[in-house]
Write a protein that holds these residues in place. Structure first.
Motif, PDB file in Angstrom:
ATOM      1  N   ALA A   1       0.827  -1.210   0.000  1.00 62.82           N
ATOM      2  CA  ALA A   1       0.000   0.000   0.000  1.00 62.82           C
ATOM      3  C   ALA A   1       0.855   1.252   0.000  1.00 62.82           C
ATOM      4  O   ALA A   1       0.483   2.279  -0.588  1.00 62.82           O
ATOM      5  N   ALA A   2       2.015   1.181   0.648  1.00 65.08           N
ATOM      6  CA  ALA A   2       2.921   2.331   0.657  1.00 65.08           C
ATOM      7  C   ALA A   2       3.552   2.546  -0.718  1.00 65.08           C
ATOM      8  O   ALA A   2       3.794   3.679  -1.129  1.00 65.08           O
ATOM      9  N   VAL A   3       3.812   1.453  -1.431  1.00 62.75           N
ATOM     10  CA  VAL A   3       4.417   1.554  -2.768  1.00 62.75           C
ATOM     11  C   VAL A   3       3.387   1.975  -3.809  1.00 62.75           C
ATOM     12  O   VAL A   3       3.693   2.718  -4.746  1.00 62.75           O
ATOM     13  N   PHE A   4       2.133   1.530  -3.644  1.00 68.68           N
ATOM     14  CA  PHE A   4       1.062   1.838  -4.610  1.00 68.68           C
ATOM     15  C   PHE A   4      -0.090   2.546  -3.880  1.00 68.68           C
ATOM     16  O   PHE A   4      -1.172   1.975  -3.687  1.00 68.68           O
ATOM     17  N   PRO A   5       0.127   3.790  -3.467  1.00 65.10           N
ATOM     18  CA  PRO A   5      -0.849   4.492  -2.616  1.00 65.10           C
ATOM     19  C   PRO A   5      -2.171   4.797  -3.298  1.00 65.10           C
ATOM     20  O   PRO A   5      -3.175   5.048  -2.618  1.00 65.10           O
ATOM     21  N   THR A   6      -2.206   4.817  -4.627  1.00 62.84           N
ATOM     22  CA  THR A   6      -3.455   5.138  -5.325  1.00 62.84           C
ATOM     23  C   THR A   6      -4.313   3.905  -5.584  1.00 62.84           C
ATOM     24  O   THR A   6      -5.401   4.018  -6.150  1.00 62.84           O
ATOM     25  N   CYS A   7      -3.821   2.744  -5.206  1.00 61.68           N
ATOM     26  CA  CYS A   7      -4.539   1.495  -5.458  1.00 61.68           C
ATOM     27  C   CYS A   7      -5.136   0.934  -4.167  1.00 61.68           C
ATOM     28  O   CYS A   7      -4.572   1.102  -3.084  1.00 61.68           O
ATOM     29  N   ARG A   8      -6.234   0.258  -4.282  1.00 55.53           N
ATOM     30  CA  ARG A   8      -6.755  -0.544  -3.174  1.00 55.53           C
ATOM     31  C   ARG A   8      -5.964  -1.850  -3.144  1.00 55.53           C
ATOM     32  O   ARG A   8      -5.902  -2.565  -4.148  1.00 55.53           O
ATOM     33  N   VAL A   9      -5.346  -2.147  -2.016  1.00 58.99           N
ATOM     34  CA  VAL A   9      -4.502  -3.338  -1.899  1.00 58.99           C
ATOM     35  C   VAL A   9      -5.106  -4.293  -0.885  1.00 58.99           C
ATOM     36  O   VAL A   9      -5.410  -3.900   0.252  1.00 58.99           O
ATOM     37  N   VAL A  10      -5.293  -5.545  -1.295  1.00 59.54           N
ATOM     38  CA  VAL A  10      -5.819  -6.587  -0.409  1.00 59.54           C
ATOM     39  C   VAL A  10      -4.855  -7.768  -0.455  1.00 59.54           C
ATOM     40  O   VAL A  10      -4.587  -8.317  -1.521  1.00 59.54           O
ATOM     41  N   VAL A  11      -4.327  -8.135   0.708  1.00 58.02           N
ATOM     42  CA  VAL A  11      -3.420  -9.284   0.814  1.00 58.02           C
ATOM     43  C   VAL A  11      -4.049 -10.284   1.772  1.00 58.02           C
ATOM     44  O   VAL A  11      -4.336  -9.954   2.925  1.00 58.02           O
ATOM     45  N   GLU A  12      -4.261 -11.503   1.294  1.00 58.39           N
ATOM     46  CA  GLU A  12      -4.901 -12.525   2.125  1.00 58.39           C
ATOM     47  C   GLU A  12      -4.287 -13.892   1.871  1.00 58.39           C
ATOM     48  O   GLU A  12      -3.794 -14.172   0.767  1.00 58.39           O
ATOM     49  N   LYS A  13      -4.341 -14.730   2.894  1.00 57.31           N
ATOM     50  CA  LYS A  13      -3.965 -16.125   2.713  1.00 57.31           C
ATOM     51  C   LYS A  13      -5.051 -16.817   1.889  1.00 57.31           C
ATOM     52  O   LYS A  13      -6.222 -16.496   1.982  1.00 57.31           O
ATOM     53  N   LYS A  14      -4.616 -17.757   1.064  1.00 59.80           N
ATOM     54  CA  LYS A  14      -5.514 -18.511   0.190  1.00 59.80           C
ATOM     55  C   LYS A  14      -6.264 -17.611  -0.795  1.00 59.80           C
ATOM     56  O   LYS A  14      -7.370 -17.944  -1.242  1.00 59.80           O
ATOM     57  N   ALA A  15      -5.656 -16.479  -1.136  1.00 63.70           N
ATOM     58  CA  ALA A  15      -6.308 -15.568  -2.085  1.00 63.70           C
ATOM     59  C   ALA A  15      -6.516 -16.235  -3.442  1.00 63.70           C
ATOM     60  O   ALA A  15      -7.435 -15.874  -4.185  1.00 63.70           O
TER      61      ALA A  15
END
Length: 348
Positions: free
Chosen positions: A189-203
């Motif tokens: 999120a810090a690298v791509f501040p204009t994007c919605r970032v979702v990080v999940e296990k088993k994504a």
């Protein structure tokens, strides 16, 4: 970026060799890491100076994190946000690549790369292939500080930036996690501040766009490993005239001799034991920083042992030969300057 092991060894190159591999035979055989990007799909409008392009959702997943043989490949897939479920899940039934058969994965990849198909016109994709050679070299640099997690993070950031640099309007990023999802998500999120970032296990089983990225990565890795093995067996670079057709391999070819490439695979270990060169060890196909390979190279019955002369105890720092000091007694600037002689103002 699930670390669960997929030990399937059914050949996939007999079905389809994607451009992420067929365009990079020299890189594979020389142990070079590389990136490959598909063209922007026709139904995705790129950014222009005056208008933002089609907002897309982008998924990231990897294949080959744990094996001792072959590259680790990061795959991304992206498409218009509103098409994620209808096109990927409902029409083409993408899922976590580990629950799909090699044949199904290969056919999905072929459709993705075939003009006139709905996948080709709506879904873009890319890979970052980290060679076994570069993975190991990185892990041994700087006292081991550039570990696999750090390399994985850099690969993820590089490939997303590569897609954005093509002019794609990436609005949402979904990633299968390595390590703690919250830490990984904050970094991205810090690298791509204009994007919605979702990080999940088993994504890769929760979000169809990550499932598509999983298929891209898995097919590219499986075919890469088969290309490497056949090149070793034939004693030449696969991809040379007569060695391989990019539409597939001969149907009577046997399965890859090293199995899945995981250290727990008996076929892999048998291949490693029987194919170590006593002088040079292994080629670009093996991760020489893995414990399995280290143990085999230290086995006197398989590899030549070399005794290195001990360092001179009285002169254990190169800087002592220049000015009689020790490293740290001068600033770096002063130390480097003295290697090339004293400045004019210092002499007169």
């Amino acid at each position: 970026m699930s670390q669960s092991q997929d030990t399937s060894t059914q050949p996939v190159a007999t079905e389809y060799i994607p451009p992420s591999v067929s365009s990079h035979f020299p890189d594979l055989h020389t142990g070079n890491s590389y990136a490959h990007y598909s063209p922007i799909p026709t139904n995705i409008t790129p950014n222009t100076p005056s208008n933002r392009g089609t907002p897309v959702i982008l998924g990231v997943d990897e294949a080959g994190r744990g094996p001792v043989i072959g590259p680790m490949i990061y795959g991304v897939a992206y498409l218009p946000i509103e098409l994620q479920h209808s096109l990927l899940a409902e029409t083409h039934h993408f899922d976590d690549s580990k629950v799909l058969t090699p044949l199904v994965r290969a056919r999905l990849m072929r459709t993705l790369c075939t003009p006139t198909t709905d996948l080709h016109s709506n879904v873009g994709w890319a890979i970052k292939s980290l060679s076994a050679q570069d993975i190991s070299a990185g892990m041994l640099k700087f006292g081991g500080s550039y570990n696999l997690n750090a390399q994985a993070m850099d690969a993820t950031i590089e490939i997303i930036r590569g897609v954005i640099s093509q002019g794609v309007n990436v609005a949402e990023i979904f990633v299968d996690t390595i390590g703690r999802p919250d830490v990984y998500q904050r970094r991205l999120a810090a690298v791509f501040p204009t994007c919605r970032v979702v990080v999940e296990k088993k994504a890769d089983s929760l979000f169809p766009v990550v499932s598509a990225a999983s298929v891209v990565a898995k097919v590219s890795r499986d075919v890469s490993c088969e290309v490497l093995w056949r090149g070793i067996r034939e004693g030449r670079q696969v991809g040379e005239a007569g060695a391989m057709d990019v539409d597939g391999l001969a149907e009577d070819e046997e399965e890859a001799g090293w199995g899945s490439g995981y250290p727990s695979d008996a076929r892999c270990v048998t291949w490693l034991k029987g194919n170590v060169d006593e002088m040079f060890g292994y080629g670009a196909e093996c991760r020489f920083s893995w414990g399995t390979v280290k143990d085999l190279l230290e086995d006197k019955n398989r590899a030549m042992q070399v005794d290195w002369a001990e360092d001179d105890k009285e002169h254990n720092k190169l800087s002592q030969y220049f000015g009689g000091g020790v490293m740290g007694a001068k600033t770096e600037e002063q130390e480097l300057r003295s290697w090339f002689g004293s400045g004019v103002k210092e002499v007169f």
